[in-house]
Design a protein around this motif. Structure first.
Motif, short mmCIF file in Angstrom:
data_model
loop_
_atom_site.label_atom_id
_atom_site.label_comp_id
_atom_site.label_asym_id
_atom_site.label_seq_id
_atom_site.Cartn_x
_atom_site.Cartn_y
_atom_site.Cartn_z
N LEU A 160 0.85 -1.19 0.00
CA LEU A 160 0.00 0.00 0.00
C LEU A 160 0.89 1.23 0.00
O LEU A 160 2.10 1.16 0.21
N LEU A 161 0.25 2.38 -0.19
CA LEU A 161 0.90 3.65 0.06
C LEU A 161 0.57 4.04 1.50
O LEU A 161 -0.59 4.30 1.84
N TRP A 162 1.57 4.03 2.35
CA TRP A 162 1.42 4.45 3.74
C TRP A 162 1.86 5.91 3.83
O TRP A 162 2.88 6.29 3.23
N TYR A 163 1.12 6.72 4.58
CA TYR A 163 1.45 8.14 4.62
C TYR A 163 1.19 8.71 6.01
O TYR A 163 0.45 8.15 6.82
N GLY A 300 -1.67 6.87 7.93
CA GLY A 300 -2.75 6.72 6.96
C GLY A 300 -2.37 5.70 5.90
O GLY A 300 -1.20 5.35 5.75
N TRP A 301 -3.35 5.22 5.16
CA TRP A 301 -3.10 4.23 4.11
C TRP A 301 -4.00 4.50 2.92
O TRP A 301 -5.11 5.00 3.04
N ALA A 302 -3.47 4.18 1.76
CA ALA A 302 -4.20 4.38 0.51
C ALA A 302 -3.73 3.33 -0.49
O ALA A 302 -2.70 2.68 -0.29
N LEU A 380 -8.92 -2.85 1.83
CA LEU A 380 -7.89 -2.41 0.90
C LEU A 380 -6.86 -3.49 0.65
O LEU A 380 -6.40 -3.69 -0.48
N PHE A 381 -6.47 -4.23 1.71
CA PHE A 381 -5.57 -5.37 1.53
C PHE A 381 -6.15 -6.36 0.52
O PHE A 381 -5.49 -6.80 -0.42
#
Length: 436
Positions: A160-163, A300-302, A380-381
């Motif tokens: 994922l994109l972790w932010y 956060g995650w996207a 999302l996973f």
């Protein structure tokens, strides 16, 4: 390179760094009958360390303990931590018809190579059917060779994109909408942040390259059923889009100082520090910062970033499948053990313990897993696994990957000419005109 011959006669290349395998290593752990119960030896990839207060067997060792019966006892032997070294050890021993391996934890990229070489015992049709019905589409695809399930999916990893939520707010990014690599690099560059990636000269870097290419609608190689005659497609608009992203990051202040040796672990510190902004990484990240309240509350995650604005990203696919050694003297019992090892219950327990997500759709609906992870993160996973962009499943993946590492590393040297250079090199390697 050093070549081994698979059971079907194809040469299997292994690095010269491992030139011999001691007789002791081959014979130390026989699958002998002990006390009336057969010993099934399962070679496992390393799990993360258990929490200090954990009581009992952890990870795959715990699964082995729970799945042992009166008829067989499953014991584990640990493979090296590095995926390439795992491949080398397994390939050497399997090519030698070593009967001291019954079960093995295999990286998803090994399916084609080991199945084509005849190293894997065929999974009975009834078991294969149950595993296929149980597994997520991306997981089943990673375990399939020549339209047959060759190995059993245990867990499926994705990135994922972790932010950092505070940074995204400061940069004015609405993370509810899909974001591109260019957007997050620009945001980090202009706001004193960093973007953590895996760009060392290893398989993790190829995971990034492959995801970028697939996210632009391309592929590293196609016509994979043609073996060494597969079509090398990396010299394409998608390949150049991928190279553009890597060059943009490498040339910006958003690149971390250790970009050329960065991996899944090196990006953790900067993300938690003052410059923390974004990182792409596997599912374990959610648990990684639980003891750092300031970071965890800001986490956060996207979905994985898009390579180009008008196409959905294709998140990376990783994970572990379980294979049975064709030379094992206990294949029937090993197949019985596989059914237990990959059960929904064990996948859920393993995910909660290690942060490595299940390959089973039913496991995602389990109440215990839902208690351990936020529902939107689990969703999302799951979506990322099913809509993933796996690396090409081919017996020649190791050759292709090594050739890519040789031509795309370091990231600071990537340019629009890189895809063409790498395509030529890969083609020569597959044709036997160049050595790795």
């Amino acid at each position: 390179m050093h070549l081994l011959r698979g059971k079907h006669g194809r040469a299997i290349a292994t690095a010269t760094a491992v030139t011999t395998l001691s007789l002791g290593a081959l014979t130390a752990c026989g699958s002998a009958d002990q006390g009336g119960a057969t010993e099934l030896i399962w070679y496992v990839n390393p799990d993360s360390a258990p929490p200090p207060d954990f009581d009992g067997a952890f990870g795959q060792a715990g699964i082995a303990e729970r799945c042992s019966t009166d008829d067989y006892r499953i014991t584990t032997q640990q493979l090296p931590g590095d995926a390439s070294q795992q491949r080398i050890q397994l390939a050497r021993r399997l090519a030698a018809d070593d009967t001291d391996i019954d079960l093995m934890s295999m990286d998803v990229v090994l399916t084609g190579e080991f199945a084509d070489a005849g190293f894997l015992a065929p999974i009975p049709d009834d078991l294969a059917s149950r595993l296929q019905q149980q597994g997520l589409e991306g997981a089943v695809n990673s375990a399939t060779w020549n339209d047959k399930l060759a190995v059993a999916p245990l867990w499926s990893n994705t990135q994922l994109l972790w932010y950092r939520k505070g940074f995204a707010d400061k940069a004015g990014l609405d993370m509810r909408d899909p974001v591109t690599w260019s957007q997050i690099i620009d945001a980090a560059d202009k706001n004193d942040g960093t973007v953590g990636v895996q760009a060392n000269k290893y398989e993790g870097y190829i995971v990034w390259i492959n995801a970028l290419i697939q996210g632009a609608g391309g592929a590293i190689a196609t016509s994979l059923d043609q073996g060494a005659e597969a079509k090398v497609d990396i010299d394409s608009p998608a390949g150049r889009d991928a190279a553009k992203v890597i060059a943009q990051l490498a040339d910006s202040s958003a690149a971390e100082n250790d970009l050329s040796v960065s991996n899944e672990g090196t990006v953790l510190g900067p993300f938690a520090g003052d410059t923390g902004a974004f990182q792409v990484n596997w599912t374990f990240i959610y648990n990684q910062y639980k003891n750092d309240e300031g970071v965890f509350d800001d986490l956060g995650w996207a979905r994985y970033p898009r390579t180009v604005p008008d196409q959905d990203s294709r998140p990376p696919l990783g994970g572990i499948n379980i294979g049975v050694n064709a030379a094992s003297q206990h294949t029937k019992q090993a197949m019985q053990a596989i059914e237990c090892i990959t059960s929904v219950e064990n996948q859920v327990t393993y995910a909660i313990e290690t942060g490595n997500m299940p390959s089973s759709g039913a496991a995602y609906d389990d109440a215990k897993l839902a208690k351990a992870y936020p529902p939107d993160l689990l969703a999302l996973f799951r979506t990322s696994v099913d809509e993933s962009g796996p690396r090409p499943i081919t017996p020649y993946w190791s050759d292709i990957s090594t050739a890519l590492q040789s031509t795309w590393h370091p990231a600071a040297g990537v340019s629009e000419r890189t895809p063409a250079r790498s395509a030529s090199f890969i083609r020569d390697v597959l044709d036997g005109k160049r050595l790795l």
